[in-house]
Design a protein around this motif. Structure first.
Motif, PDB file in Angstrom:
ATOM      1  N   ALA A  14       0.831  -1.213   0.000  1.00 17.38           N
ATOM      2  CA  ALA A  14       0.000   0.000   0.000  1.00 17.38           C
ATOM      3  C   ALA A  14       0.864   1.261   0.000  1.00 17.38           C
ATOM      4  O   ALA A  14       0.560   2.222  -0.714  1.00 17.38           O
ATOM      5  CB  ALA A  14      -0.913  -0.020   1.226  1.00 17.38           C
ATOM      6  N   GLY A  15       1.957   1.266   0.780  1.00 18.27           N
ATOM      7  CA  GLY A  15       2.809   2.452   0.842  1.00 18.27           C
ATOM      8  C   GLY A  15       3.959   2.399  -0.154  1.00 18.27           C
ATOM      9  O   GLY A  15       4.193   3.354  -0.900  1.00 18.27           O
ATOM     10  N   GLU A  18       3.200   2.968  -3.961  1.00 16.74           N
ATOM     11  CA  GLU A  18       2.870   4.378  -4.255  1.00 16.74           C
ATOM     12  C   GLU A  18       4.155   5.212  -4.280  1.00 16.74           C
ATOM     13  O   GLU A  18       4.330   6.078  -5.133  1.00 16.74           O
ATOM     14  CB  GLU A  18       1.904   4.934  -3.193  1.00 16.74           C
ATOM     15  CG  GLU A  18       0.521   4.312  -3.286  1.00 16.74           C
ATOM     16  CD  GLU A  18      -0.516   5.038  -2.425  1.00 16.74           C
ATOM     17  OE1 GLU A  18      -0.225   6.113  -1.883  1.00 16.74           O
ATOM     18  OE2 GLU A  18      -1.631   4.502  -2.320  1.00 16.74           O
ATOM     19  N   TRP A  46      -3.870  -4.711  -3.445  1.00 17.73           N
ATOM     20  CA  TRP A  46      -4.052  -3.854  -2.259  1.00 17.73           C
ATOM     21  C   TRP A  46      -4.583  -4.710  -1.119  1.00 17.73           C
ATOM     22  O   TRP A  46      -5.641  -5.339  -1.247  1.00 17.73           O
ATOM     23  CB  TRP A  46      -5.032  -2.735  -2.612  1.00 17.73           C
ATOM     24  CG  TRP A  46      -5.026  -1.564  -1.707  1.00 17.73           C
ATOM     25  CD1 TRP A  46      -3.952  -0.814  -1.333  1.00 17.73           C
ATOM     26  CD2 TRP A  46      -6.174  -0.965  -1.088  1.00 17.73           C
ATOM     27  NE1 TRP A  46      -4.354   0.208  -0.513  1.00 17.73           N
ATOM     28  CE2 TRP A  46      -5.712   0.144  -0.345  1.00 17.73           C
ATOM     29  CE3 TRP A  46      -7.537  -1.248  -1.093  1.00 17.73           C
ATOM     30  CZ2 TRP A  46      -6.562   0.952   0.392  1.00 17.73           C
ATOM     31  CZ3 TRP A  46      -8.388  -0.436  -0.362  1.00 17.73           C
ATOM     32  CH2 TRP A  46      -7.899   0.654   0.369  1.00 17.73           C
ATOM     33  N   ALA A 333      -3.958   1.408   5.952  1.00 23.00           N
ATOM     34  CA  ALA A 333      -3.619   1.767   4.569  1.00 23.00           C
ATOM     35  C   ALA A 333      -3.539   3.287   4.412  1.00 23.00           C
ATOM     36  O   ALA A 333      -2.681   3.794   3.689  1.00 23.00           O
ATOM     37  CB  ALA A 333      -4.648   1.171   3.619  1.00 23.00           C
ATOM     38  N   GLN A 334      -4.436   4.013   5.095  1.00 23.62           N
ATOM     39  CA  GLN A 334      -4.401   5.472   4.918  1.00 23.62           C
ATOM     40  C   GLN A 334      -3.121   6.063   5.515  1.00 23.62           C
ATOM     41  O   GLN A 334      -2.607   7.068   5.016  1.00 23.62           O
ATOM     42  CB  GLN A 334      -5.663   6.157   5.466  1.00 23.62           C
ATOM     43  CG  GLN A 334      -5.919   6.021   6.929  1.00 23.62           C
ATOM     44  CD  GLN A 334      -7.022   6.990   7.414  1.00 23.62           C
ATOM     45  OE1 GLN A 334      -6.900   8.196   7.266  1.00 23.62           O
ATOM     46  NE2 GLN A 334      -8.075   6.442   7.989  1.00 23.62           N
ATOM     47  N   HIS A 337      -0.360   5.323   2.956  1.00 24.96           N
ATOM     48  CA  HIS A 337      -0.563   6.233   1.818  1.00 24.96           C
ATOM     49  C   HIS A 337       0.007   7.628   2.141  1.00 24.96           C
ATOM     50  O   HIS A 337       0.762   8.204   1.348  1.00 24.96           O
ATOM     51  CB  HIS A 337      -2.072   6.297   1.539  1.00 24.96           C
ATOM     52  CG  HIS A 337      -2.500   7.384   0.606  1.00 24.96           C
ATOM     53  ND1 HIS A 337      -2.353   7.282  -0.755  1.00 24.96           N
ATOM     54  CD2 HIS A 337      -3.078   8.585   0.839  1.00 24.96           C
ATOM     55  CE1 HIS A 337      -2.829   8.386  -1.333  1.00 24.96           C
ATOM     56  NE2 HIS A 337      -3.272   9.187  -0.383  1.00 24.96           N
ATOM     57  N   GLN A 338      -0.319   8.135   3.328  1.00 29.11           N
ATOM     58  CA  GLN A 338       0.155   9.478   3.702  1.00 29.11           C
ATOM     59  C   GLN A 338       1.675   9.489   3.892  1.00 29.11           C
ATOM     60  O   GLN A 338       2.356  10.453   3.536  1.00 29.11           O
ATOM     61  CB  GLN A 338      -0.522   9.939   5.001  1.00 29.11           C
ATOM     62  CG  GLN A 338      -2.008  10.230   4.841  1.00 29.11           C
ATOM     63  CD  GLN A 338      -2.662  10.586   6.183  1.00 29.11           C
ATOM     64  OE1 GLN A 338      -2.036  11.094   7.088  1.00 29.11           O
ATOM     65  NE2 GLN A 338      -3.949  10.301   6.300  1.00 29.11           N
ATOM     66  N   TYR A 403      -9.756   3.017  -1.917  1.00 26.00           N
ATOM     67  CA  TYR A 403      -9.074   2.189  -2.918  1.00 26.00           C
ATOM     68  C   TYR A 403      -8.832   2.995  -4.192  1.00 26.00           C
ATOM     69  O   TYR A 403      -7.782   2.886  -4.822  1.00 26.00           O
ATOM     70  CB  TYR A 403      -9.906   0.936  -3.215  1.00 26.00           C
ATOM     71  CG  TYR A 403      -9.246  -0.012  -4.203  1.00 26.00           C
ATOM     72  CD1 TYR A 403      -7.879  -0.259  -4.166  1.00 26.00           C
ATOM     73  CD2 TYR A 403      -9.991  -0.667  -5.180  1.00 26.00           C
ATOM     74  CE1 TYR A 403      -7.260  -1.119  -5.060  1.00 26.00           C
ATOM     75  CE2 TYR A 403      -9.395  -1.533  -6.083  1.00 26.00           C
ATOM     76  CZ  TYR A 403      -8.029  -1.754  -6.026  1.00 26.00           C
ATOM     77  OH  TYR A 403      -7.419  -2.601  -6.919  1.00 26.00           O
ATOM     78  N   HIS A 406      -5.763   4.989  -3.923  1.00 23.10           N
ATOM     79  CA  HIS A 406      -4.567   4.163  -4.121  1.00 23.10           C
ATOM     80  C   HIS A 406      -4.342   3.951  -5.625  1.00 23.10           C
ATOM     81  O   HIS A 406      -3.223   4.073  -6.120  1.00 23.10           O
ATOM     82  CB  HIS A 406      -4.783   2.830  -3.404  1.00 23.10           C
ATOM     83  CG  HIS A 406      -3.648   1.856  -3.554  1.00 23.10           C
ATOM     84  ND1 HIS A 406      -2.369   2.116  -3.093  1.00 23.10           N
ATOM     85  CD2 HIS A 406      -3.583   0.614  -4.128  1.00 23.10           C
ATOM     86  CE1 HIS A 406      -1.587   1.079  -3.360  1.00 23.10           C
ATOM     87  NE2 HIS A 406      -2.292   0.165  -3.995  1.00 23.10           N
ATOM     88  N   ALA A 409      -2.950   7.004  -7.275  1.00 23.29           N
ATOM     89  CA  ALA A 409      -1.514   7.140  -6.991  1.00 23.29           C
ATOM     90  C   ALA A 409      -0.687   6.219  -7.889  1.00 23.29           C
ATOM     91  O   ALA A 409       0.433   6.539  -8.257  1.00 23.29           O
ATOM     92  CB  ALA A 409      -1.229   6.834  -5.519  1.00 23.29           C
TER      93      ALA A 409
END
Ligand code: FAD
Length: 436
Positions: A14-15, A18, A46, A333-334, A337-338, A403, A406, A409
């Protein structure tokens, strides 16, 4: 090419995926840096989709990204392999030998040199050493495990359908240990699967023959989320005839049952462990890097490890401090992502001799999706810091947008729009449940 600074990202989840995508697009494309992704698998799915793959409500093939193809498009290199060591002085990471499915060695152990290393290898479920858990539980940490679960579930349904036809006892007991978001959402997915089966020819097995239990040691489900959310989720699970057992620590898992701390036994033919997480064990022996009790690499606010400014960690495998809390950033996941966004800016800054960017986690709230039934959640107000309870279609829209963010990205807006359209067509053309 060889003189370019080499940024190596280990873990295309997930990270990590991206991060390499934006680094490749910005630095790889303009030949400002060489970007390499290392992952133990050939494809990315994912992780929050895995319980849908397990229940059959999602076909992973249509959501799988091949790293090699993606790397070509986004100007980074891909290396298949599992990292298992690090030499910080030599600035080399060690990749374990690669074996094929028959156990034959394909590639021996090797090293990859780096200038900057980012470790984003995620986490696995934490069974806290519970006796019998490793032998008798199913886990949902990887696509392989989700597919295995799916096959076992279909076979169990077939077997019970046949036993019903013969007039034999045919209740199928499925238990999920851990009522965090994963356990709760999985229960709803499994209930949907049990409702769909008669439509596809397994006419002798009724949804009520499939007994689904969610077991939680804390005194309420979703213990990490606000009480109102856990009350709404309990009501929804009970409406779907899922048994909710709270305040029930599990002391042992057996082949056909679960032993509770108070000695009672719950029959269970399929037991899924969905409680707690821990980072991979090899991180605890990574050339002196600091880890916490859950093997997570301890990082500074800027995401570099406490012992080495050129080794970063993000996502579930990182213990990142939060300025206003004594708990680290949650494994979600958030958050991954950040963190990928913040680290992208830091790594670009470093090439220009500028400062690292401190990471501050911005909790946008939590959403729990009950398959196609409903979604409940809370959204955080950015300014007020207060949460707002939402449910139904609005909540589902926010849930799906996680999603899509994601995908944006990884593919950009236009391609994500096309993928969305293809998803809709595919859902209209294929059975609602994957039957193989
Ligand atoms: C079933 C399920 C449902 C979830 N639902 C949600 C949700 O709704 N919302 C939410 O916010 N979070 C959810 N989560 C949590 C979320 O998936 C994780 O927080 C997130 O995926 C973490 O991202 P990551 O990049 O740290 O690791 P991951 O996405 O797990 O990626 C790790 C990558 O590292 C690779 N890897 C591992 N070890 C090695 C190694 N030694 N060498 C090389 N590569 C390696 C793996 O192959 C993988 O590609 C869910 C998790 C599960 C299991």
């Amino acid at each position: 090419m060889d003189n370019l600074p080499h940024i190596v990202v280990v873990g295309g989840g997930a990270g990590g995926l991206e991060l390499v995508t934006s680094l490749g697009n910005k630095l790889g494309k303009k030949r400002k840096a060489r970007i390499t992704l290392v992952d133990a698998g050939l494809t990315h799915v994912w992780k929050p989709l895995l319980h849908e793959v397990a229940s059959g409500s999602l076909d992973a093939n249509t959501n799988e990204i091949n790293y090699r193809a993606h790397a070509r498009k986004h100007h980074y290199e891909f290396q298949l392999g599992r990292m298992n060591g690090l030499d910080r002085k030599a600035k080399e990471l060690v990749i374990a030998p690669f074996h094929d499915e028959e156990g034959q060695e394909v590639v021996p152990a090797r090293t990859i040199s780096y200038d900057t290393l980012v470790i984003a290898v995620g986490s696995t479920a934490n069974d806290f050493g519970t006796p019998g858990a490793q032998e008798h539980c199913l886990f949902l940490d990887s696509l392989k495990q989700a597919r295995r679960f799916h096959n076992l579930m279909l076979n169990a349904f077939l077997r019970k359908n046949h036993e019903a036809l013969q007039g034999h006892e045919h209740t199928l007991n499925i238990s999920i240990i851990g009522a965090g978001a994963t356990g709760v959402e999985l229960a709803a997915e499994l209930r949907l699967a049990s409702r769909e089966l008669p439509v596809y020819g397994m006419n002798h097995l009724q949804p009520s023959d499939v007994s689904i239990s969610v077991i939680e040691a804390a005194d309420r489900i979703l213990p990490a989320l606000p009480g109102r959310l856990s009350a709404a989720a309990t009501r929804e699970l009970e409406r779907q005839h899922v048994k909710v057992l709270t305040g029930q620590p599990v002391s042992e898992v057996r082949e056909h049952g679960i032993i509770m701390k108070d000695g009672t036994e719950l029959p269970s033919e399929m037991t899924i462990w969905a409680a707690g997480i821990k980072a991979p064990a090899f991180l605890a022996e990574l050339d002196g890097l600091e880890v916490n009790r859950g093997n997570q690499l301890v990082v500074e606010q800027t995401l570099h490890t406490t012992q080495d400014v050129d080794v970063f960690a993000l996502g579930d495998c990182a213990a990142c401090p939060q300025p206003d809390s004594d708990r680290p950033v949650p494994p979600r996941a958030q958050a991954a992502h950040q963190q990928a966004g913040a680290l992208f800016r830091t790594l670009c800054n470093r090439l220009e001799g500028k400062e690292d960017v401190p990471f501050v986690y911005n909790d946008h709230g939590s959403l729990i999706n009950f398959s196609r039934y409903t979604t409940v959640g809370n959204l955080m107000g950015n300014l007020s810091g207060h949460s707002m309870y939402i449910e139904g279609k609005v909540a589902r829209l926010f849930y799906l947008s996680l999603y899509r963010m994601h995908q944006v990205a990884l593919h950009g807006m236009v391609r994500t729009g096309i993928i969305w359209l293809m998803d809709r067509i595919s859902r209209a053309m294929h059975p609602r449940l994957k039957l193989h």
